[in-house]
Design an enzyme around this catalytic site. Structure first.
Site, PDB file in Angstrom:
ATOM      1  CD  GLU A  33      -2.442   1.866   0.438  1.00 23.65           C
ATOM      2  OE1 GLU A  33      -2.333   3.082   0.175  1.00 23.65           O
ATOM      3  OE2 GLU A  33      -3.191   1.094  -0.200  1.00 23.65           O
ATOM      4  NE  ARG A 107     -15.231   5.160  -0.098  1.00 27.02           N
ATOM      5  CZ  ARG A 107     -15.298   4.365  -1.163  1.00 27.02           C
ATOM      6  NH1 ARG A 107     -14.405   3.397  -1.337  1.00 27.02           N
ATOM      7  NH2 ARG A 107     -16.241   4.532  -2.067  1.00 27.02           N
ATOM      8  CE1 TYR A 219     -24.570   5.816   2.520  1.00 24.12           C
ATOM      9  CE2 TYR A 219     -25.475   6.659   0.473  1.00 24.12           C
ATOM     10  CZ  TYR A 219     -24.407   6.204   1.217  1.00 24.12           C
ATOM     11  OH  TYR A 219     -23.159   6.137   0.643  1.00 24.12           O
ATOM     12  CG  ASP A 296     -12.493   2.436  -8.334  1.00 19.17           C
ATOM     13  OD1 ASP A 296     -13.528   1.849  -8.698  1.00 19.17           O
ATOM     14  OD2 ASP A 296     -12.496   3.354  -7.491  1.00 19.17           O
TER      15      ASP A 296
END
Length: 396
Positions: A33, A107, A219, A296
C-alpha cells in the site's frame, strides 16, 4: 507444500477483499500500500445484495453488519417540489427478493472491518508506505519493485494483482496509454450527526433527490448515528483527490430553488469535501502474463448505480475462485478477466447512462418524473435484478 505467494497492490476495499478471498483460497498474500497508514477516505458506501452475498462467503459479513445500517426503504424525490416520485420497502422484502441484504455504511468503517480481518489472518501481510514503480515477469512468476522512502525492495511472487485505484500504478505499467475520463461533474460529501437534522430525515431510508443538472443522495451510516450526504453538481475543475475542502456557499448555489427537506440536509454540514468525478472507458484487456487488475484500477465507474465498491468485491471472489480452480496462474487470470469484463463494462456504461437520466432538464425531466410516478418502486428495483441478483460462480 508451502502456500504460493501473491502480491496485491492497494489496501482499499478491493485490495483488502482480494487478499481475504485469496487467503481463503489457500494463498499467501502480501499487500503493498502506497499510503503510510490505512486511513478514512470518502464517506458512505452502499452495499447491495450482490456485495453482501460475497462478504458472507468470505466470513466478514458480521464484522461489517455491526457498523452498518440496513435501510428499511428507498425513495426517489423531486428536489424542487419535494414530491416523492417513487418508493419501495427494503429490509427483509428486498433481501427475500434478491437473496441478500442491502446495507449502507461509512467507507472508513467498511475499510476498517476488512483491514482488521486481514491483519488477523496469518496468511496476509500488509506493508505500508510502498509505492510500486515496476515489475519484471520471471519464469516462475514476477518480481515487483516497490519504493519505501529512499529505499527500494523487490518482492517475488507468483502473480501481481493491481487493486490500486483510479490512478493505478499497475495499470499505468500495463497500459501506459490509458487515462481516466473526466465526467464534468463534482461530488461533494459530508457526514453529519442525526442530532443536526429534523427527525423526519433521520429514519433508515435511502433518499435520492433529482433536479435539473444536479442530484443529492442521503442515507444513514455509523450504525444509524450519522447521515451521509452526496451532492453531485456540474464542474469544470479536474483536480483529483478525496480530501479537497469545498466552500458550502458554492455548493448551495446549485440548489437554491430546491425544497425544504433538501435545503435542510444541504445546510446542515459545516464543511464539505469535493472531488472531480472520473471513470474509465471499458478496457479491451486488463492484464498480461502474471499480472491483472481489480476494482477501480480495472473499471472505475460513475457512482450513479452505487456499484463501485460492490464490483471490486465481486472481482475479488471470482479472482480467488479462478486461481483455486486452475493450476496455470496466467491462464487463471485470463479466465477471471473473461468472466468479469463483460459485466463490469455493462455496469460502467449503465452508470454513464444514469448520469444523463438523473440530470435531465426541461420537458425531458418532466417526462422522466411522470414515468417514475407511474411505476412502482418494486419495478425500479426489478430493473436492476441483473446487478443485485448476481451469484459468485464460475458459470460465466
Amino acid at each position: 507444500m508451502a502456500a504460493e505467494h501473491l502480491v496485491v497492490a492497494g489496501a482499499g476495499i478491493g485490495g483488502l477483499t482480494a487478499a481475504l478471498a485469496l487467503a481463503q483460497a489457500g494463498y499467501k498474500v502480501t499487500i503493498l500500500e502506497r499510503a503510510a497508514a490505512i486511513e478514512e477516505v470518502g464517506a458512505g458506501v452502499q452495499l447491495a445484495a450482490n456485495a453482501t452475498r460475497c462478504l458472507k462467503a468470505l466470513g466478514v459479513y458480521e464484522r461489517v453488519r455491526a457498523v452498518a445500517v440496513a435501510p428499511t426503504g428507498f425513495a426517489v424525490i423531486d428536489g424542487r417540489s419535494g414530491r416523492t416520485l417513487t418508493s419501495a420497502p427494503m429490509g427483509a422484502s428486498a433481501e427475500a427478493r434478491f437473496g441478500g441484504p442491502f446495507l449502507v455504511i461509512h467507507r472508513a468503517d467498511l475499510q476498517a472491518a476488512l483491514a482488521d480481518a486481514a491483519r488477523a489472518h496469518p496468511a496476509i501481510e500488509i506493508r505500508l508506505g510502498r509505492k510500486i514503480d515496476g515489475f519484471t515477469a520471471l519464469s516462475d512468476g514476477i518480481a515487483v519493485q516497490a519504493e519505501q522512502g529512499e529505499t527500494s525492495e523487490s518482492v517475488h511472487a507468483r502473480a501481481l494483482i493491481g487493486a490500486d485505484g483510479l490512478r493505478s500504478a499497475v495499470r499505468g505499467l500495463l497500459h501506459p496509454g490509458v487515462a481516466p475520463s473526466f465526467r464534468g461533474r463534482a461530488a461533494w460529501r459530508a457526514t453529519i450527526p442525526v442530532s443536526a437534522l429534523p427527525a423526519r430525515l433521520t429514519d433508515p431510508v435511502t433518499r435520492l433527490w433529482l433536479g435539473p443538472g444536479a442530484h443529492l443522495v442521503s442515507y444513514p451510516v455509523k450504525a444509524g448515528a450519522a447521515v451521509n450526504l452526496v451532492a453531485i453538481t456540474p464542474d469544470t475543475r479536474k483536480t483529483h483527490g478525496w480530501g479537497l475542502p469545498a466552500a458550502p456557499q458554492e455548493l448551495l448555489s446549485h440548489y437554491s430553488e430546491w425544497g425544504d427537506d433538501a435545503q435542510a440536509l444541504l445546510g446542515a454540514p459545516k464543511s464539505w469535501l469535493r472531488w472531480a468525478l472520473f471513470d474509465l472507458d471499458p478496457l479491451a484487456a486488463w492484464g498480461a502474463g502474471p499480472v491483472t487488475l481489480l476494482g477501480d484500477a480495472a473499471h472505475a465507474m460513475c457512482p450513479f448505480l452505487a456499484q463501485g465498491a460492490a464490483q471490486a468485491i465481486e472481482d475479488a471472489v471470482i479472482l480467488a475462485a479462478c486461481l483455486k480452480a486452475g493450476t496455470d496462474i496466467p491462464a487463471s487470470l485470463r479466465r477471471y478477466e473473461a468472466l468479469r469484463r463483460p459485466r463490469t463494462a455493462r455496469i460502467q456504461t449503465a452508470a454513464r447512462g444514469m448520469d444523463r437520466i438523473y440530470h435531465l432538464k426541461g420537458p425531458a425531466r418532466i417526462a422522466r418524473d411522470l414515468v417514475m410516478r407511474a411505476r412502482a418502486g418494486e419495478a425500479v428495483l426489478e430493473r436492476y435484478r441483473w446487478i443485485y441478483g448476481w451469484e459468485p460462480t464460475l458459470a460465466g
